[in-house]
Design an enzyme around this catalytic site. Structure first.
Site, PDB file in Angstrom:
ATOM      1  N   ALA A 201       3.834   7.986  11.582  1.00 42.34           N
ATOM      2  CA  ALA A 201       3.549   6.593  11.285  1.00 42.34           C
ATOM      3  C   ALA A 201       4.382   5.802  12.263  1.00 42.34           C
ATOM      4  O   ALA A 201       5.545   6.053  12.419  1.00 42.34           O
ATOM      5  CB  ALA A 201       3.962   6.262   9.862  1.00 42.34           C
TER       6      ALA A 201
ATOM      7  N   VAL B 105       7.336   6.780   4.745  1.00 48.28           N
ATOM      8  CA  VAL B 105       6.256   5.932   5.216  1.00 48.28           C
ATOM      9  C   VAL B 105       6.250   5.854   6.744  1.00 48.28           C
ATOM     10  O   VAL B 105       5.196   5.800   7.374  1.00 48.28           O
ATOM     11  CB  VAL B 105       6.388   4.518   4.618  1.00 48.28           C
ATOM     12  CG1 VAL B 105       5.219   3.638   5.020  1.00 48.28           C
ATOM     13  CG2 VAL B 105       6.489   4.590   3.098  1.00 48.28           C
ATOM     14  N   GLU B 106       7.435   5.858   7.333  1.00 41.53           N
ATOM     15  CA  GLU B 106       7.563   5.707   8.773  1.00 41.53           C
ATOM     16  C   GLU B 106       7.142   6.951   9.556  1.00 41.53           C
ATOM     17  O   GLU B 106       6.343   6.875  10.482  1.00 41.53           O
ATOM     18  CB  GLU B 106       9.015   5.364   9.135  1.00 41.53           C
ATOM     19  CG  GLU B 106       9.433   3.963   8.779  1.00 41.53           C
ATOM     20  CD  GLU B 106       8.763   2.932   9.662  1.00 41.53           C
ATOM     21  OE1 GLU B 106       8.170   3.314  10.694  1.00 41.53           O
ATOM     22  OE2 GLU B 106       8.820   1.746   9.329  1.00 41.53           O
ATOM     23  N   SER B 107       7.714   8.080   9.201  1.00 41.74           N
ATOM     24  CA  SER B 107       7.571   9.274  10.038  1.00 41.74           C
ATOM     25  C   SER B 107       7.312  10.538   9.239  1.00 41.74           C
ATOM     26  O   SER B 107       7.292  11.624   9.817  1.00 41.74           O
ATOM     27  CB  SER B 107       8.852   9.478  10.853  1.00 41.74           C
ATOM     28  OG  SER B 107       9.960   9.666   9.970  1.00 41.74           O
TER      29      SER B 107
ATOM     30  N   TYR C 279       1.870  -1.050   3.482  1.00 41.94           N
ATOM     31  CA  TYR C 279       3.164  -0.466   3.834  1.00 41.94           C
ATOM     32  C   TYR C 279       4.180  -0.545   2.692  1.00 41.94           C
ATOM     33  O   TYR C 279       4.747   0.463   2.270  1.00 41.94           O
ATOM     34  CB  TYR C 279       3.683  -1.190   5.075  1.00 41.94           C
ATOM     35  CG  TYR C 279       5.022  -0.745   5.595  1.00 41.94           C
ATOM     36  CD1 TYR C 279       5.134   0.376   6.401  1.00 41.94           C
ATOM     37  CD2 TYR C 279       6.180  -1.482   5.325  1.00 41.94           C
ATOM     38  CE1 TYR C 279       6.359   0.761   6.912  1.00 41.94           C
ATOM     39  CE2 TYR C 279       7.404  -1.104   5.828  1.00 41.94           C
ATOM     40  CZ  TYR C 279       7.487   0.022   6.625  1.00 41.94           C
ATOM     41  OH  TYR C 279       8.701   0.409   7.123  1.00 41.94           O
TER      42      TYR C 279
END
Length: 532
Positions: free
Chosen positions: A22, A140-142, A246
């Site tokens: 992400a 959520v990011e990675s 998000y």
């Protein structure tokens, strides 16, 4: 600013396979997201009372009394004790919860990946007195992959783009990328997030939205609502689709972990103890040798130290490594017995360096309580004339031309980071002779020698591959030393010879890759992870 976008055109199942990447840019789309289309769809209607537990449009976060971190047996207990975001009942959160619950394998893999990092992240959360839920933002990011990257040049657990990474002290050069440094990037991300919350008067949902799409977009949306006498809380703002998904995703994953028993989710047992220790190594060190000195499989060692772009640590720092805590003392003892001149092959190191070491970026705050690292001196030989292409920014030009935003601004006498398409910039070139002069001053090396051959007794379930990884050698070498066929099984009790390590400095970047996989009928997560 750093932002994260989710490309809604990518399929759900693709990311449940790769679980990664992400991204984190202001305008560019991400190649893969954790869930591009959550169940429920845009036709879902908002219900009266969906603000239940959300006390006001401008929610001011109030922390309860936090218990001592040492009182908790697991990181999950400690994490939950630090929760302080508002409890929100909203259809977008419910939709995200439903998606995760329909993909329990995703939750299991995320926990496995998070294990090495969560304790350290919680240390930073507590030190900065910010909500515990922020520790789950890398989901959520990675998807908790420290070497995740995006087409928009976002990288690391926290998906910094180059310009924001530079702004928060994350050095980026041919040898090292601080955005992938677990230790440094966690400090930078928590600092950045706390600053965003202060910019929005303590409203953490607005801070998170800003982390995703940029604080300027959030402010413009707030001003738009204010001009129309509309509410200005996160849920009432007109934000990009990616940002609308998000924040609910973070709240959903936090809710699931807080109610794991209710949702029939098994939480991986992760003790509330440090997973790694930060070790000052004082000088460049070959990473395969480091893994061997730490008695740690090479692939596991790289997961803790993914910031290095080559097969050794950066010549001019940072001179630190993260070492599994159970092996840290042995690593220090073993390292002390290896002379500095034998820790890396400096001749090969110089030949491997086709791009000179870039100017160091000084962090806003001290990164680690060790002696300061020497700064590399950059000599400019001449400048290259470069015409700005449509859509390019100073950040993208700096990244592509292997320089820094600060250097571009200095050379071109720019007051801001804005550049117009079609204009010409002077791009500073760093001479290769600079690096050559520096490496000439380093000790000439005899190759690293370790003491004698080691003998390993094969155990049930061992393979050539897992033994090679344990001793940081290649499967081919192990097979040749012991006259093995790598494709056949091993007999328990057989004695294998492990020869001394001989470092080879490679110029290739670490194995960070973006995987595209077309899902076939009947595919499962387990089967396709094996294929990939």
């Amino acid at each position: 600013m750093m932002h994260v976008n989710f490309n809604r055109s990518t399929s759900i199942v693709l990311i449940s396979l790769s679980l990664a990447l992400a991204g984190c840019t202001e305008t560019a789309q991400k190649p893969i997201s954790l869930s591009d289309q959550l169940p429920g769809g845009d036709e879902a209607q908002e219900q009266d009372g969906y603000y239940q537990g959300y006390s006001s449009a401008k929610n001011r976060l109030k922390f309860g009394k936090r218990s001592s971190s040492s009182q908790h047996a697991t990181v999950w207990d400690r994490l939950l004790s630090l929760y302080s975001l508002p409890v929100v009942d909203h259809y977008r959160v419910d939709k995200a919860v439903d998606w995760y619950l329909q993909h329990p394998a995703t939750l299991a893999i995320i926990q496995q990946r998070a294990e090495p990092y969560l304790h350290h992240i919680l240390d930073e959360i507590e030190a900065k007195n910010i909500p515990g839920e922020i520790a789950l933002l890398p989901v959520v990011e990675s998807a908790f992959q420290a070497n995740a990257y995006s087409h928009a040049d976002a990288s690391g657990l926290w998906q910094f783009i180059p310009s924001t990474g530079e702004e928060y002290g994350l050095e980026q050069n041919a040898w090292y990328d601080g955005r992938r440094d677990v230790y440094a990037s966690t400090k930078a991300a928590t600092t950045y997030l706390k600053e965003l919350s202060e910019n929005f008067d303590g409203d953490w949902l607005l801070a998170l939205a800003s982390y995703n799409c940029g604080k300027n977009k959030v402010r413009r949306s707030i001003e738009h609502n204010e001009n129309r006498n509309l509410p200005t809380d996160y849920w009432s703002l007109n934000l990009p689709h990616e940002t609308e998904d998000y924040v609910p995703r973070l709240l959903a994953i936090a809710k699931i972990f807080a109610n794991a028993e209710q949702y029939n989710i098994n939480l991986r047992h992760i003790p509330n103890k440090p997973y790694f220790e930060v070790v000052d190594i004082d000088s460049p060190l070959d990473l395969r040798l480091a893994a061997q000195l730490a008695n740690t499989p090479y692939d596991k060692f790289l997961k803790l130290n993914p910031g290095f772009n080559k097969a050794c640590t950066a010549p001019y720092g940072p001179h630190r490594l993260l070492v599994p805590v159970e092996h840290a003392q042995a690593f220090k003892r073993n390292l002390a017995q290896v002379p500095i001149s034998e820790r890396v092959d400096y001749a090969q190191l110089q030949r491997a360096s086709e791009t000179p070491v870039a100017k160091r970026i000084e962090p806003k705050k001290p990164d680690i309580a060790h002696k300061p690292e020497p700064r590399a001196i950059v000599e400019v030989a001449h400048n290259t004339r470069y015409q700005v292409k449509p859509g390019e920014t100073l950040s993208t030009i700096a990244s592509r031309q292997h320089t820094t935003i600060a250097s571009l601004r200095d050379v071109n006498h720019l007051r801001t980071n804005s550049v117009r398409s079609g204009t010409y910039l002077q791009v500073p070139n760093t001479t290769k002779s600079t690096f050559a002069k520096k490496t000439e001053s380093l000790p000439k090396l005899a190759k690293v020698q370790t003491t004698g051959n080691q003998v390993y007794t094969v155990k049930k379930g061992d393979t050539v591959w897992n033994i090679s990884q344990r001793f940081a050698v290649s499967p081919k070498e192990l097979a040749e030393w012991n006259k093995l066929n790598p494709k056949t099984g091993l007999i328990s009790g057989r004695k294998l010879t492990i020869k001394p390590f001989n470092p080879q400095i490679a110029s290739a970047s670490p194995s960070i890759r973006l995987v595209h996989y077309t899902v076939g009928k009947g595919d499962t997560l387990t089967q396709n992870c094996e294929k990939i």
